[in-house]
Design an enzyme around this catalytic site. Sequence first.
Site, PDB file in Angstrom:
ATOM      1  N   GLU A   5       5.848 -34.074   0.329  1.00  0.00           N
ATOM      2  CA  GLU A   5       4.644 -33.616  -0.360  1.00  0.00           C
ATOM      3  C   GLU A   5       5.041 -33.022  -1.709  1.00  0.00           C
ATOM      4  O   GLU A   5       6.172 -32.565  -1.888  1.00  0.00           O
ATOM      5  CB  GLU A   5       3.969 -32.524   0.484  1.00  0.00           C
ATOM      6  CG  GLU A   5       3.317 -33.067   1.749  1.00  0.00           C
ATOM      7  CD  GLU A   5       1.979 -33.728   1.478  1.00  0.00           C
ATOM      8  OE1 GLU A   5       1.987 -34.917   1.089  1.00  0.00           O
ATOM      9  OE2 GLU A   5       0.948 -33.079   1.649  1.00  0.00           O
ATOM     10  N   LYS A  35     -13.550  -8.109  -8.844  1.00  0.00           N
ATOM     11  CA  LYS A  35     -12.573  -8.944  -9.573  1.00  0.00           C
ATOM     12  C   LYS A  35     -11.917  -9.962  -8.630  1.00  0.00           C
ATOM     13  O   LYS A  35     -11.831 -11.154  -8.956  1.00  0.00           O
ATOM     14  CB  LYS A  35     -11.511  -8.034 -10.198  1.00  0.00           C
ATOM     15  CG  LYS A  35     -10.649  -8.748 -11.193  1.00  0.00           C
ATOM     16  CD  LYS A  35      -9.861  -7.766 -12.012  1.00  0.00           C
ATOM     17  CE  LYS A  35      -8.992  -8.525 -12.991  1.00  0.00           C
ATOM     18  NZ  LYS A  35      -8.496  -7.705 -14.062  1.00  0.00           N
ATOM     19  N   ASP A  36     -11.481  -9.501  -7.448  1.00  0.00           N
ATOM     20  CA  ASP A  36     -10.887 -10.429  -6.471  1.00  0.00           C
ATOM     21  C   ASP A  36     -11.930 -11.449  -6.015  1.00  0.00           C
ATOM     22  O   ASP A  36     -11.620 -12.628  -5.816  1.00  0.00           O
ATOM     23  CB  ASP A  36     -10.361  -9.659  -5.245  1.00  0.00           C
ATOM     24  CG  ASP A  36      -8.996  -9.031  -5.517  1.00  0.00           C
ATOM     25  OD1 ASP A  36      -8.399  -9.324  -6.558  1.00  0.00           O
ATOM     26  OD2 ASP A  36      -8.539  -8.226  -4.679  1.00  0.00           O
ATOM     27  N   SER A  62       0.334  -0.976  -6.575  1.00  0.00           N
ATOM     28  CA  SER A  62       0.604  -2.196  -7.347  1.00  0.00           C
ATOM     29  C   SER A  62       1.377  -1.896  -8.621  1.00  0.00           C
ATOM     30  O   SER A  62       1.176  -0.854  -9.240  1.00  0.00           O
ATOM     31  CB  SER A  62      -0.723  -2.864  -7.730  1.00  0.00           C
ATOM     32  OG  SER A  62      -1.280  -3.484  -6.624  1.00  0.00           O
ATOM     33  N   HIS A  67       0.820  -1.217   0.000  1.00  0.00           N
ATOM     34  CA  HIS A  67       0.000   0.000   0.000  1.00  0.00           C
ATOM     35  C   HIS A  67       0.853   1.266   0.000  1.00  0.00           C
ATOM     36  O   HIS A  67       0.379   2.339  -0.318  1.00  0.00           O
ATOM     37  CB  HIS A  67      -0.991  -0.027   1.162  1.00  0.00           C
ATOM     38  CG  HIS A  67      -2.211  -0.803   0.793  1.00  0.00           C
ATOM     39  ND1 HIS A  67      -3.482  -0.304   0.892  1.00  0.00           N
ATOM     40  CD2 HIS A  67      -2.339  -2.037   0.264  1.00  0.00           C
ATOM     41  CE1 HIS A  67      -4.335  -1.206   0.447  1.00  0.00           C
ATOM     42  NE2 HIS A  67      -3.655  -2.275   0.074  1.00  0.00           N
TER      43      HIS A  67
HETATM   44  C1  HEM Z   1       1.300 -15.963   2.849  1.00  0.00           C
HETATM   45  C2  HEM Z   1       1.665 -15.660   1.622  1.00  0.00           C
HETATM   46  C3  HEM Z   1       1.289 -14.406   0.879  1.00  0.00           C
HETATM   47  C4  HEM Z   1       0.140 -13.659   0.930  1.00  0.00           C
HETATM   48  C5  HEM Z   1      -1.117 -13.921   1.766  1.00  0.00           C
HETATM   49  C6  HEM Z   1       0.311 -12.577  -0.008  1.00  0.00           C
HETATM   50  C7  HEM Z   1      -0.643 -11.595  -0.241  1.00  0.00           C
HETATM   51  C8  HEM Z   1      -0.522 -10.602  -1.209  1.00  0.00           C
HETATM   52  C9  HEM Z   1      -1.577  -9.705  -1.591  1.00  0.00           C
HETATM   53  C10 HEM Z   1      -2.995  -9.683  -0.999  1.00  0.00           C
HETATM   54  C11 HEM Z   1      -1.089  -8.909  -2.571  1.00  0.00           C
HETATM   55  C12 HEM Z   1      -1.878  -7.855  -3.368  1.00  0.00           C
HETATM   56  C13 HEM Z   1      -2.679  -8.541  -4.471  1.00  0.00           C
HETATM   57  C14 HEM Z   1      -1.828  -9.114  -5.586  1.00  0.00           C
HETATM   58  O1  HEM Z   1      -0.986  -8.381  -6.153  1.00  0.00           O
HETATM   59  O2  HEM Z   1      -1.991 -10.331  -5.896  1.00  0.00           O
HETATM   60  C15 HEM Z   1       0.300  -9.254  -2.794  1.00  0.00           C
HETATM   61  C16 HEM Z   1       1.149  -8.636  -3.680  1.00  0.00           C
HETATM   62  C17 HEM Z   1       2.476  -8.997  -3.898  1.00  0.00           C
HETATM   63  N1  HEM Z   1       3.115 -10.101  -3.373  1.00  0.00           N
HETATM   64 FE1  HEM Z   1       2.352 -11.357  -1.986  1.00  0.00          FE
HETATM   65  N2  HEM Z   1       1.556 -12.661  -0.588  1.00  0.00           N
HETATM   66  C18 HEM Z   1       2.180 -13.777  -0.090  1.00  0.00           C
HETATM   67  C19 HEM Z   1       3.433 -14.248  -0.436  1.00  0.00           C
HETATM   68  C20 HEM Z   1       4.277 -13.665  -1.376  1.00  0.00           C
HETATM   69  C21 HEM Z   1       5.535 -14.229  -1.840  1.00  0.00           C
HETATM   70  C22 HEM Z   1       6.103 -15.581  -1.431  1.00  0.00           C
HETATM   71  C23 HEM Z   1       6.063 -13.338  -2.713  1.00  0.00           C
HETATM   72  C24 HEM Z   1       7.369 -13.472  -3.454  1.00  0.00           C
HETATM   73  C25 HEM Z   1       8.481 -13.075  -2.978  1.00  0.00           C
HETATM   74  C26 HEM Z   1       5.155 -12.218  -2.824  1.00  0.00           C
HETATM   75  C27 HEM Z   1       5.355 -11.094  -3.601  1.00  0.00           C
HETATM   76  C28 HEM Z   1       4.395 -10.121  -3.865  1.00  0.00           C
HETATM   77  C29 HEM Z   1       4.603  -8.977  -4.737  1.00  0.00           C
HETATM   78  C30 HEM Z   1       5.901  -8.624  -5.496  1.00  0.00           C
HETATM   79  C31 HEM Z   1       3.396  -8.266  -4.751  1.00  0.00           C
HETATM   80  C32 HEM Z   1       3.109  -6.970  -5.517  1.00  0.00           C
HETATM   81  C33 HEM Z   1       2.700  -7.388  -6.906  1.00  0.00           C
HETATM   82  C34 HEM Z   1       2.453  -6.235  -7.836  1.00  0.00           C
HETATM   83  O3  HEM Z   1       1.928  -5.207  -7.437  1.00  0.00           O
HETATM   84  O4  HEM Z   1       2.804  -6.423  -9.011  1.00  0.00           O
HETATM   85  N3  HEM Z   1       4.069 -12.455  -2.007  1.00  0.00           N
HETATM   86  N4  HEM Z   1       0.620 -10.303  -1.963  1.00  0.00           N
END
Ligand code: HEM
Length: 399
Positions: A289, A245-246, A222, A218
Amino acid sequence: MSAGAGGGEREESGISGWIDSRFPVISAFRGQYIRFPMPRNLNALWTVGAMLTVVLLLMLATGITLAMNFTPTAAEAFASVEAIERRLPGGWLIRAMHMTGASLFLAALYVHLWRGLYYASYKKPREILWLFGMVLLALVMVTAFAGYVLPWGQMSYWGADVAGKAIGAVPWAGPVTERLFLGGDRPGDVTLHHLFILHFVLAFVVLGVVGLHVAALHYTGSNSPDGEVREPERTLPFHPYFTIKDGLGVAVFALIFALVLFFLPGLITEPENFRPANPLHTPANIEPEWYFLPFYAILQAVPSKFGGLVASAGAIAVLFAVPWLDRSPVRAPRLRPVYRVAMLCLPVAFMLLGLAGKHHVQGGWLYVAQLATLYYFVHFLVLMPVVSRRETMTFRGQV
Ligand code: HEM
């Protein structure tokens, strides 16, 4: 976009005004959710974050219910899980949701990670967001491993045994750490206690780190398939556009979840783990797994035990360094043709590693595993830095 992007300009009135002037939670909600500006060109891959959040909450809810009925001792763990399945009202469903959730959570996590790599979402100013994501990946993997040992079936027991031996292979500190982890010279009551507490505590640590991950998102806003989108005319407010959408993404995910849970449970369960742990009988095939199979294949592809361990841990560690390995100023993959092909080869190498792991890296699969391991590391350590410097940039001002 910066902190408070979307602004909570509207003055609240009545009761909400009274609360908001003392504790501005309502205007923060409007600014950070309802009006938060999102790039209008986001594709379906940007709904996976919402899916992950929903499954995480489901895992916590079902996990707490299971923990209330679980006995973490070697003598009773298996029977207490059986009792949950057969005697606790709805217990079979709660356990099935927790098991299916673990598998689909990891599947969604890999897709989410790949989306971030493909669209180069890790670049400045999102490095910290990326690092929080990587911490989440590491924590989720440890949590999933610890959870798999708890039902104390054959695979649980022998999985803990193999993990203990792998830790023991680390020079110098290995043997002591192995004893600390197992609480003796083989898996038993103490191991089960360690892993139960670790599993329970880490689940909540993951929840906290997700809060930091989303807060970091935030602050920067994005990324998008075309790179950074800052112009107001190219954004839309989060609500109702991205709520819908989500919501659709989560509904499709729920259908897949139900399909696996009710019709294809064999996809994610290992029959051997429905037999109680027997320290006197080693199963013919001990395998992790499916979501650990690629790392298991890397472990086996390297001839030395310690070398395999380093390579396997290195496969995760290298992902932490990605924001500093990719030097290109361009994000959008459609403007980076060579990088794009390399990014499409990466999941192929990952799946080949998974298949090789499934076949215990034997016969021809050893060569497949070695080649795929080589590609994996060359991708990050050679292609990423070199291609990002050399690739002809045909971008049109969108970075
Ligand atoms: C418990 C695991 C995770 C949860 C619940 C989570 C949740 C989220 C959510 C809600 C968003 C915003 C929506 C979206 O862009 O899809 C987001 C964005 C993002 N997440 Fe995660 N995430 C997790 C793990 C990860 C992992 C493992 C990575 C990789 C290193 C990661 C990298 C990112 C990035 C780079 C964004 C921004 C994407 C963009 O704006 O292009 N996340 N995450």
